[in-house]
Design a protein around this motif. Structure first.
Motif, mmCIF file in Angstrom:
data_model
loop_
_atom_site.group_PDB
_atom_site.id
_atom_site.type_symbol
_atom_site.label_atom_id
_atom_site.label_comp_id
_atom_site.label_asym_id
_atom_site.label_seq_id
_atom_site.Cartn_x
_atom_site.Cartn_y
_atom_site.Cartn_z
ATOM 1 N N ALA A 42 1.467 -34.262 1.175
ATOM 2 C CA ALA A 42 -0.390 -35.054 0.663
ATOM 3 C C ALA A 42 0.212 -35.478 -0.203
ATOM 4 O O ALA A 42 -0.670 -36.408 -1.083
ATOM 5 N N GLY A 43 1.576 -35.851 -0.555
ATOM 6 C CA GLY A 43 1.879 -36.345 -1.743
ATOM 7 C C GLY A 43 0.625 -35.880 -3.933
ATOM 8 O O GLY A 43 0.620 -37.110 -4.285
ATOM 9 N N VAL A 44 0.689 -34.611 -3.682
ATOM 10 C CA VAL A 44 -0.267 -33.317 -4.645
ATOM 11 C C VAL A 44 0.340 -32.780 -5.168
ATOM 12 O O VAL A 44 1.305 -31.914 -3.904
ATOM 13 N N SER A 45 -0.101 -32.153 -6.205
ATOM 14 C CA SER A 45 0.080 -31.053 -6.383
ATOM 15 C C SER A 45 -0.145 -29.739 -5.813
ATOM 16 O O SER A 45 -1.115 -30.349 -4.756
ATOM 17 N N LYS A 46 0.780 -28.732 -5.560
ATOM 18 C CA LYS A 46 0.752 -27.547 -4.912
ATOM 19 C C LYS A 46 -1.208 -27.212 -5.128
ATOM 20 O O LYS A 46 -1.915 -26.562 -5.169
ATOM 21 N N VAL A 78 -9.130 -34.033 -0.996
ATOM 22 C CA VAL A 78 -9.355 -33.195 -0.281
ATOM 23 C C VAL A 78 -9.315 -33.673 1.358
ATOM 24 O O VAL A 78 -8.264 -33.046 1.927
ATOM 25 N N ALA A 79 -9.643 -35.368 1.997
ATOM 26 C CA ALA A 79 -9.144 -35.650 3.143
ATOM 27 C C ALA A 79 -7.509 -35.560 3.239
ATOM 28 O O ALA A 79 -6.907 -35.406 4.137
ATOM 29 N N LYS A 80 -6.834 -36.057 2.025
ATOM 30 C CA LYS A 80 -4.930 -36.155 2.506
ATOM 31 C C LYS A 80 -5.072 -34.962 2.129
ATOM 32 O O LYS A 80 -4.137 -34.801 3.184
ATOM 33 N N VAL A 81 -5.181 -33.987 1.930
ATOM 34 C CA VAL A 81 -4.426 -32.231 2.370
ATOM 35 C C VAL A 81 -5.219 -31.698 3.517
ATOM 36 O O VAL A 81 -4.137 -31.513 3.694
#
Length: 350
Positions: free
Chosen positions: A14-18, A36-39
């Motif tokens: 997703a390109g976000v932090s854990k 939220v949608a990306k994850v």
């Protein structure tokens, strides 16, 4: 064997932090809708399903809500369950359902097993659990919402209505149409305590007028093979027996709409005018009786709304926005007399 996907894999995809991925999957309101949608999409793309057992060990609870109902034999409790599911859509909470068949020992074991999963909360039916079950619930350490009844002492919160009042109210409405020779058809009243409360409420209203049930029938009056049939067939058979013995009855009150529909089936087959010769009244307001509009009087219950409200109480408690202790929501049934009202007008004008 392939390794299961991890939260770190979701975060990378997703390109976000854990941390953001974890909070997004929990439904944390502080995470943007875009993240939220990306994850969620990343989790779907890589086949991630999480480890709720590990999460429960660290948070002391899972995201499960235990929902315990007595029966799935008619639409009443599936509609309650639909309300629960609707209220939890878009949240991290997931309902898990258990069915007791009105058996208090099965109810105890179901609740005990659900509590071992460390649920976020419990929704269960009625207020009349035995003391050993009530002890489990008092010591559960999670929000408990009892539904479909307010005649009693809630453990924590409850959503529903008084069955005593429901029986009393429809009796008064039926008395108001001029009916005064009443019979009763019920199921297993030793197990379905809420139906027994409605019967007593109905009887209390009759006694105020110096009346009582002229005769009653329940499942114990049937042969063993008849008692195991559907509620509709049981209602048909018990109505047949009741009217054979008491042909002068002008109204029969049934424990529920399924039994009342069976009574209507008998009357149609026997050529008995409903509601002209005998009025039939049930309980719940099921779609089943809409095929014969107006033939059966009933009390319509807000089943889906009861489920939604119970789930929201637990959701708010989990989110920390509200407590549940002493939280009582009353959603009274509405009475529909159908053709009985017009029949009464015709009788009084003749």
């Amino acid at each position: 064997m392939k390794q299961r996907k991890t939260l770190a894999d979701v975060a990378t995809a997703a390109g976000v932090s854990k941390m953001t991925a974890s909070r997004a999957l929990r439904g944390d309101k502080d995470v943007s809708q875009a993240n939220v949608a990306k994850v969620k999409q990343a989790a779907r793309d890589i086949g991630y399903y999480g480890n709720h057992l590990a999460a429960s060990l660290s948070s002391k609870r899972t995201d499960l809500i235990g929902v315990v109902v007595p029966s799935l034999s008619n639409i009443v409790f599936p509609q309650v369950m639909s309300g629960v599911t609707d209220a939890l859509k878009g949240t991290a909470l997931q309902p898990v359902f258990g069915v007791t068949d009105y058996d208090t020992e099965v109810e105890y074991e179901t609740i005990r097993n659900m509590l071992s999963w460390r649920p976020a909360g419990l929704i269960l039916t009625g207020l009349d659990q035995p003391e050993d079950t009530r002890l489990l619930l008092r010591d559960a350490g999670v929000p408990v919402v009892q539904i479909m009844d307010t005649d009693g002492d809630p453990i924590d919160a409850c959503v529903g209505f008084s069955h005593v009042e429901a029986g009393h109210d429809i009796a008064m409405a039926l008395l108001g149409t001029g009916r005064h020779r009443f019979g009763y058809v019920g199921g297993n009243l030793d197990m379905d305590l809420r139906a027994d409360k409605r019967k007593e409420g109905f009887r209390n209203a009759l006694r105020k007028r110096g009346l009582d049930f002229i005769d009653t029938r329940d499942a114990s009056d049937l042969k063993s093979e008849e008692a195991t049939q559907s509620a509709v067939m049981c209602g048909r058979r018990m109505t047949e027996v009741l009217l054979a013995v008491r042909p002068n009855l002008d109204c029969i009150y049934f424990a529920n709409d399924d039994l009342a529909f069976g009574g209507l089936c008998h009357c149609i087959a026997a050529g008995i005018d409903v509601p002209g010769a005998v009025a039939l009244a049930g309980f719940n307001g099921l779609g089943l009786i809409e095929g014969f509009p107006g033939k059966i009087a009933t009390s319509r219950t807000a089943r889906r709304k009861i489920g939604e409200t119970a789930a929201r109480i637990i959701l708010e408690a989990v989110e920390g926005s509200a407590g549940v202790g002493g939280n009582i929501h009353v959603l009274k049934p509405t009475i529909s007399l159908g053709e009985l009202e017009s029949d009464h007008v015709k009788r009084t004008s003749d």
